[in-house]
Design a protein around this motif. Structure first.
Motif, PDB file in Angstrom:
ATOM      1  N   SER A   1      -5.234   6.001  -0.727  1.00  0.00           N
ATOM      2  CA  SER A   1      -4.110   5.066  -0.836  1.00  0.00           C
ATOM      3  C   SER A   1      -4.202   4.319  -2.155  1.00  0.00           C
ATOM      4  O   SER A   1      -5.294   4.134  -2.699  1.00  0.00           O
ATOM      5  CB  SER A   1      -4.118   4.062   0.320  1.00  0.00           C
TER       6      SER A   1
ATOM      7  N   VAL B   1       0.842  -1.194   0.000  1.00  0.00           N
ATOM      8  CA  VAL B   1       0.000   0.000   0.000  1.00  0.00           C
ATOM      9  C   VAL B   1       0.880   1.248   0.000  1.00  0.00           C
ATOM     10  O   VAL B   1       1.812   1.361   0.793  1.00  0.00           O
ATOM     11  CB  VAL B   1      -0.940   0.011   1.225  1.00  0.00           C
TER      12      VAL B   1
ATOM     13  N   THR C   1       0.696   5.383   0.297  1.00  0.00           N
ATOM     14  CA  THR C   1      -0.126   6.519   0.705  1.00  0.00           C
ATOM     15  C   THR C   1       0.645   7.814   0.500  1.00  0.00           C
ATOM     16  O   THR C   1       1.860   7.810   0.279  1.00  0.00           O
ATOM     17  CB  THR C   1      -0.536   6.395   2.182  1.00  0.00           C
TER      18      THR C   1
ATOM     19  N   ARG D   1       1.523   9.993  -4.317  1.00  0.00           N
ATOM     20  CA  ARG D   1       1.631   8.569  -4.622  1.00  0.00           C
ATOM     21  C   ARG D   1       1.380   8.248  -6.092  1.00  0.00           C
ATOM     22  O   ARG D   1       2.110   7.450  -6.685  1.00  0.00           O
ATOM     23  CB  ARG D   1       0.659   7.768  -3.739  1.00  0.00           C
TER      24      ARG D   1
ATOM     25  N   TRP E   1      -3.425   0.640  -3.720  1.00  0.00           N
ATOM     26  CA  TRP E   1      -3.226  -0.741  -3.289  1.00  0.00           C
ATOM     27  C   TRP E   1      -2.662  -1.549  -4.448  1.00  0.00           C
ATOM     28  O   TRP E   1      -3.222  -1.543  -5.548  1.00  0.00           O
ATOM     29  CB  TRP E   1      -4.552  -1.331  -2.820  1.00  0.00           C
TER      30      TRP E   1
END
Length: 386
Positions: A102, A52, A54, A58, A104
């Motif tokens: 975020s 992940v 964040t 990103r 993933w």
């Protein structure tokens, strides 16, 4: 990491090599394939890893390194991306979904830790944080949302359900494919990977035990993947693989973006060259009930020179098996990477378990795949004769 609750289900048989830690099947892989294909079953992919990322930078940061355009990916949208080395060889493949806060990344289980460590080293002064969340979250998959909904809701820490929808069936803008679109089996591959909190695996297994949804093992999922010509990092990729060889430009490369490691090779091979190897589907002779294993050698007979009368034709190694499966309709099939120059109509033989298995190839990346750009030939320089 604790054993998957799916392994406690009735009939569960653990996978033996690929996909260790989950069930290979639950007693009848062929029946499981049919249920999975109809969207009635789920698959335990809790052996996958989750990284992940964040922070406000990103998406632009990942965009600068990845083969796919992910800079403007909207919350809930899915993408697939490759991370290449400077020579364009595949190092990582990620299934990516963003929740607005975020990003993933679903990866092969043994890729999570090294990928997270590599990404952490690449942060520099940017506002990003990287974490391996494999111990907290897991993945289940199916060919329909209905099956997944019957098992467990998707994690939604940012208010957005974390379902990754495979773009293989519908190539995104900026993609390129070598395979002919007509009759491509990807239309049957409606694959969805759902991220769930790892404790929710027990709820999903309980839903199976209660009969609310069927279950299929990794063997069933692999059989349908092979039939869809869908490449996978853990099987089709070796230390020399470039995306073109597996027709992976179809779903994981945006040819309109630049400035990422390996991009020069991607553009050069597509526009001016040919993939040095190519992916094929093999229909295998099932009379010996032998299913090849990854790494088994593929050989072909030399077409020329013609052998003398009574002399056996000369054979040469032309490639290797990457994946194999027993499909519920096609029978024994396999994916193999072979040399570019192997004719598309050449009968092949797989050497497996001391037995010769006859194989007929279906071209995925065609033998005649050439440059996408026609470059005019320059006239030869020299003295002209009168």
């Amino acid at each position: 990491m604790a054993a998957s609750p799916f392994l406690a289900l009735s009939g569960a048989v653990p996978a033996e090599s690929l996909d260790l830690g989950v069930a290979g099947h639950y007693g009848n892989p062929i029946v499981e394939q049919r249920k999975l294909e109809r969207g009635e079953a789920i698959v335990d992919l809790s052996d996958r890893g989750l990284v992940v990322v964040t922070g406000p930078d990103r998406r632009s940061w990942l965009h600068s390194m990845a083969s796919q355009n992910v800079e403007r990916i909207a919350p809930g949208e899915s993408a697939e991306a490759l991370l290449l080395d400077a020579s364009g060889r595949i190092e990582h493949a990620v299934h990516l979904v963003d929740d607005g806060e975020s990003t993933w990344l679903i990866v092969e289980g043994d890729e999570a830790a090294p990928l997270a460590a590599w990404l952490d080293r690449m942060r520099f002064m940017l506002r990003v944080e990287v974490a391996d969340r494999s111990a907290e979250f897991a993945v289940i998959a199916a060919m329909s949302r209905a099956a997944l909904d019957a098992a467990a809701p998707a994690a939604s820490p940012g208010g957005v359900a974390l379902d990754w929808i495979d773009p293989w069936a519908s190539p995104p803008p900026g993609a390129h494919q070598y395979a002919e679109p007509a009759g491509h089996p990807a239309s049957a591959w409606q694959w969805i990977e759902r991220i769930v909190p790892r404790p929710a695996l027990a709820d999903a297994a309980a839903a199976v035990a209660a009969g609310r949804v069927a279950v299929a093992g990794s063997l069933a999922a692999e059989a349908l993947r092979v039939a869809a010509w869908r490449p996978r990092l853990a099987t089709e990729v070796d230390e020399k693989t470039i995306p073109h060889e597996l027709d992976w430009l179809r779903s994981a490369v945006d040819l309109g973006k630049g400035c990422y490691k390996g991009q020069e090779t991607v553009a050069k091979v597509l526009n001016l060259g040919r993939p040095p190897r190519r992916l094929v589907l093999l229909h295998l002779d099932g009379s010996d009930t032998v299913l090849p294993t990854p790494g088994d050698e593929v050989v072909g007979e030399k077409v020329r020179p013609e052998p003398e009368a009574g002399e056996a034709p000369e054979r040469r190694a032309v490639g290797r098996i990457t994946s194999s499966a027993m499909h519920h309709e096609l029978g024994p099939i396999a994916l193999a990477v072979v040399k570019r120059a192997v004719p598309g109509d050449l009968p092949l033989i797989v050497l497996s378990h001391g037995i010769e298995v006859a194989a007929a190839q279906v071209e995925i990346v065609p033998a005649g795949a050439g440059a996408a750009v026609d470059v005019p030939r320059l006239p030869r320089l020299g003295v002209r004769k009168p």
